[in-house]
Design an enzyme around this catalytic site. Structure first.
Site, PDB file in Angstrom:
ATOM      1  N   HIS A   1      -7.354   3.011   3.864  1.00 33.04           N
ATOM      2  CA  HIS A   1      -7.194   3.748   5.121  1.00 33.04           C
ATOM      3  C   HIS A   1      -8.548   3.908   5.836  1.00 33.04           C
ATOM      4  O   HIS A   1      -8.586   4.091   7.051  1.00 33.04           O
ATOM      5  CB  HIS A   1      -6.643   5.156   4.866  1.00 33.04           C
ATOM      6  CG  HIS A   1      -5.179   5.213   4.571  1.00 33.04           C
ATOM      7  ND1 HIS A   1      -4.627   4.670   3.444  1.00 33.04           N
ATOM      8  CD2 HIS A   1      -4.153   5.774   5.270  1.00 33.04           C
ATOM      9  CE1 HIS A   1      -3.311   4.900   3.455  1.00 33.04           C
ATOM     10  NE2 HIS A   1      -3.011   5.562   4.560  1.00 33.04           N
TER      11      HIS A   1
ATOM     12  N   GLU B   1      -3.324   8.904   8.791  1.00 32.54           N
ATOM     13  CA  GLU B   1      -1.864   8.853   8.917  1.00 32.54           C
ATOM     14  C   GLU B   1      -1.401   9.662  10.139  1.00 32.54           C
ATOM     15  O   GLU B   1      -0.328   9.420  10.671  1.00 32.54           O
ATOM     16  CB  GLU B   1      -1.167   9.353   7.645  1.00 32.54           C
ATOM     17  CG  GLU B   1      -1.418   8.496   6.394  1.00 32.54           C
ATOM     18  CD  GLU B   1      -0.504   7.267   6.286  1.00 32.54           C
ATOM     19  OE1 GLU B   1       0.567   7.255   6.904  1.00 32.54           O
ATOM     20  OE2 GLU B   1      -0.894   6.306   5.578  1.00 32.54           O
TER      21      GLU B   1
ATOM     22  N   CYS C   1      -4.376  -1.222  -1.948  1.00 32.68           N
ATOM     23  CA  CYS C   1      -4.535   0.217  -2.131  1.00 32.68           C
ATOM     24  C   CYS C   1      -5.513   0.398  -3.286  1.00 32.68           C
ATOM     25  O   CYS C   1      -5.284  -0.133  -4.380  1.00 32.68           O
ATOM     26  CB  CYS C   1      -3.180   0.827  -2.467  1.00 32.68           C
ATOM     27  SG  CYS C   1      -3.239   2.564  -2.926  1.00 32.68           S
ATOM     28  N   ASN C   2      -6.577   1.117  -3.036  1.00 34.80           N
ATOM     29  CA  ASN C   2      -7.573   1.314  -4.102  1.00 34.80           C
ATOM     30  C   ASN C   2      -7.024   2.171  -5.241  1.00 34.80           C
ATOM     31  O   ASN C   2      -7.360   1.967  -6.397  1.00 34.80           O
ATOM     32  CB  ASN C   2      -8.826   1.993  -3.541  1.00 34.80           C
ATOM     33  CG  ASN C   2      -9.675   1.046  -2.739  1.00 34.80           C
ATOM     34  OD1 ASN C   2     -10.639   0.494  -3.235  1.00 34.80           O
ATOM     35  ND2 ASN C   2      -9.319   0.837  -1.486  1.00 34.80           N
ATOM     36  N   THR C   3      -6.178   3.127  -4.884  1.00 34.85           N
ATOM     37  CA  THR C   3      -5.622   4.008  -5.909  1.00 34.85           C
ATOM     38  C   THR C   3      -4.742   3.190  -6.853  1.00 34.85           C
ATOM     39  O   THR C   3      -4.881   3.270  -8.087  1.00 34.85           O
ATOM     40  CB  THR C   3      -4.805   5.138  -5.244  1.00 34.85           C
ATOM     41  OG1 THR C   3      -5.600   5.736  -4.228  1.00 34.85           O
ATOM     42  CG2 THR C   3      -4.387   6.176  -6.256  1.00 34.85           C
TER      43      THR C   3
ATOM     44  N   TYR D   1      -0.711   8.348  -2.483  1.00 29.83           N
ATOM     45  CA  TYR D   1      -0.763   8.105  -3.927  1.00 29.83           C
ATOM     46  C   TYR D   1      -1.997   8.789  -4.528  1.00 29.83           C
ATOM     47  O   TYR D   1      -2.067   9.018  -5.725  1.00 29.83           O
ATOM     48  CB  TYR D   1      -0.878   6.599  -4.214  1.00 29.83           C
ATOM     49  CG  TYR D   1       0.385   5.774  -4.040  1.00 29.83           C
ATOM     50  CD1 TYR D   1       1.527   6.287  -3.439  1.00 29.83           C
ATOM     51  CD2 TYR D   1       0.418   4.462  -4.496  1.00 29.83           C
ATOM     52  CE1 TYR D   1       2.663   5.504  -3.288  1.00 29.83           C
ATOM     53  CE2 TYR D   1       1.554   3.671  -4.359  1.00 29.83           C
ATOM     54  CZ  TYR D   1       2.677   4.197  -3.750  1.00 29.83           C
ATOM     55  OH  TYR D   1       3.804   3.417  -3.602  1.00 29.83           O
ATOM     56  N   GLY D   2      -2.964   9.067  -3.655  1.00 28.63           N
ATOM     57  CA  GLY D   2      -4.285   9.502  -4.126  1.00 28.63           C
ATOM     58  C   GLY D   2      -4.328  10.865  -4.782  1.00 28.63           C
ATOM     59  O   GLY D   2      -5.344  11.235  -5.357  1.00 28.63           O
TER      60      GLY D   2
ATOM     61  N   ASP E   1       0.868  -1.178   0.000  1.00 23.91           N
ATOM     62  CA  ASP E   1       0.000   0.000   0.000  1.00 23.91           C
ATOM     63  C   ASP E   1       0.903   1.225   0.000  1.00 23.91           C
ATOM     64  O   ASP E   1       2.111   1.126   0.245  1.00 23.91           O
ATOM     65  CB  ASP E   1      -0.884   0.007   1.257  1.00 23.91           C
ATOM     66  CG  ASP E   1      -1.772   1.252   1.352  1.00 23.91           C
ATOM     67  OD1 ASP E   1      -2.288   1.696   0.308  1.00 23.91           O
ATOM     68  OD2 ASP E   1      -1.933   1.795   2.467  1.00 23.91           O
ATOM     69  N   SER E   2       0.285   2.381  -0.225  1.00 24.49           N
ATOM     70  CA  SER E   2       1.027   3.631  -0.172  1.00 24.49           C
ATOM     71  C   SER E   2       1.473   3.954   1.261  1.00 24.49           C
ATOM     72  O   SER E   2       2.369   4.760   1.444  1.00 24.49           O
ATOM     73  CB  SER E   2       0.143   4.766  -0.680  1.00 24.49           C
ATOM     74  OG  SER E   2      -1.059   4.793   0.066  1.00 24.49           O
TER      75      SER E   2
ATOM     76  N   CYS F   1     -11.027   2.955  -0.023  1.00 26.60           N
ATOM     77  CA  CYS F   1      -9.645   3.320   0.299  1.00 26.60           C
ATOM     78  C   CYS F   1      -9.292   2.511   1.530  1.00 26.60           C
ATOM     79  O   CYS F   1     -10.080   2.446   2.488  1.00 26.60           O
ATOM     80  CB  CYS F   1      -9.535   4.818   0.594  1.00 26.60           C
ATOM     81  SG  CYS F   1      -7.915   5.288   1.244  1.00 26.60           S
TER      82      CYS F   1
HETATM   83  N1  DGL Z   1      -4.702   3.471   0.896  1.00 30.68           N
HETATM   84  C1  DGL Z   1      -4.830   4.112  -0.383  1.00 30.68           C
HETATM   85  C2  DGL Z   1      -6.051   3.622  -1.105  1.00 30.68           C
HETATM   86  O1  DGL Z   1      -6.616   2.596  -0.763  1.00 30.68           O
HETATM   87  C3  DGL Z   1      -4.939   5.594  -0.348  1.00 30.68           C
HETATM   88  C4  DGL Z   1      -3.923   6.366   0.298  1.00 30.68           C
HETATM   89  C5  DGL Z   1      -3.206   7.278  -0.635  1.00 30.68           C
HETATM   90  O2  DGL Z   1      -3.759   8.268  -1.128  1.00 30.68           O
HETATM   91  O3  DGL Z   1      -2.061   6.993  -0.836  1.00 30.68           O
HETATM   92  O4  DGL Z   1      -6.456   4.247  -2.052  1.00 30.68           O
END
Ligand code: DGL
Length: 256
Positions: free
Chosen positions: A181, A147, A70-72, A39-40, A7-8, A179
């Site tokens: 998070h 975070e 990570c969804n992104t 990453y988003g 994940d990010s 996401c």
């Molecule tokens: N955990 C990441 C997701 O599922 C998002 C966090 C990010 O923006 O890096 O998209």
């Protein structure tokens, strides 16, 4: 069997935890790219490049499959990852969609995620095939909140209300936490959305998706790597996994 998860940042630990709960006897290797989170709000090219670098580390460590927690990254990089690595690669978008399809009665589903995930249209495209109406909302402050370790209390509640007000009155009966998070904010989100809205945590859904492929082998190591020791990292690892776990630091793209 060794499962690689990346994940990010720390959000993917919610997926790691769900995998550990479902499969107590597999080896797990986690990489959180805390030096480059979020990453988003990056471009698709950058998300793809970062994702390839994360996967390369896991691949070189000899994992048998990779979970893109990570969804992104799942929204932008799955195709590139599957082209580059000859391993089973699982994303988090499809499992969440499948679960929401089972849950929705009205055919009205909400999706919340990062700006990049929402603008990728990854959820919308899948739901359209099933004639489900999708109501989307990017919630860019949720990741920094998590975070920072602010996952309860007044500030978190106000931010949740700020982003979810419209969705609450849109007639949805299911809301996907798009996401990894966001499951940390799930109690507040559920409380705000109220009864009658099923809040879907894609972390649990992806763990279930692995069932046909995972063979439990009797060993259960857990190795965590991060690319930066951010100020809240120790608290978050402890908070998400329910106990302090040692971790190592590395730099990408080169392994240290
Ligand atoms: N955990 C990441 C997701 O599922 C998002 C966090 C990010 O923006 O890096 O998209």
């Amino acid at each position: 069997m060794k499962i690689g998860v990346f994940d990010s940042g720390v959000g993917g630990l919610t997926v790691l935890k769900a995998i550990r709960e479902r499969f107590p006897s597999v080896d797990l290797l986690y990489l959180g790219d805390t030096a480059r989170v979020p990453y988003g709000d990056k471009s698709s090219q950058t998300v793809i490049r970062y994702s390839l670098e994360c996967a390369e580390f896991l691949y070189n460590e000899g994992v048998d499959l990779i979970v893109v927690a990570c969804n992104t990254a799942s929204s932008y990089a799955l195709e590139a990852l599957r082209e580059h690595f000859s391993l089973p690669i699982f994303g988090v978008v499809e499992p969440g969609v499948k679960r929401a399809l089972k849950s929705t009665v009205k055919g009205r589903v909400g999706v919340i995620g990062t700006k990049a995930t929402i603008s990728s249209g990854s959820y919308e495209r899948m739901f359209r095939e099933y004639g489900v109406e999708v109501f989307q909302k990017a919630c860019p402050l949720f990741v920094p909140l998590v975070e920072e370790g602010i996952v309860e209390g007044e500030i978190a509640k106000r931010v949740v209300e700020h982003y979810l007000k419209e969705l609450k009155s849109s007639g949805i009966d299911t809301l996907i936490l798009g996401c990894t998070h966001y499951p940390l904010l799930k109690p507040i989100i559920e409380e705000y959305m109220g009864k009658g809205i099923d809040v879907v945590d894609s972390a649990e859904c992806v763990a279930k998706e692995l069932e046909p492929i995972v063979e439990e082998v009797g060993s259960s190591s857990l190795e965590l790597y991060f690319t930066d020791r951010s100020p809240s990292l120790d608290f978050l690892v402890d908070f998400i996994l329910g106990k302090p776990v040692e971790y190592k630091l590395l730099s990408l793209p080169c392994k240290v």
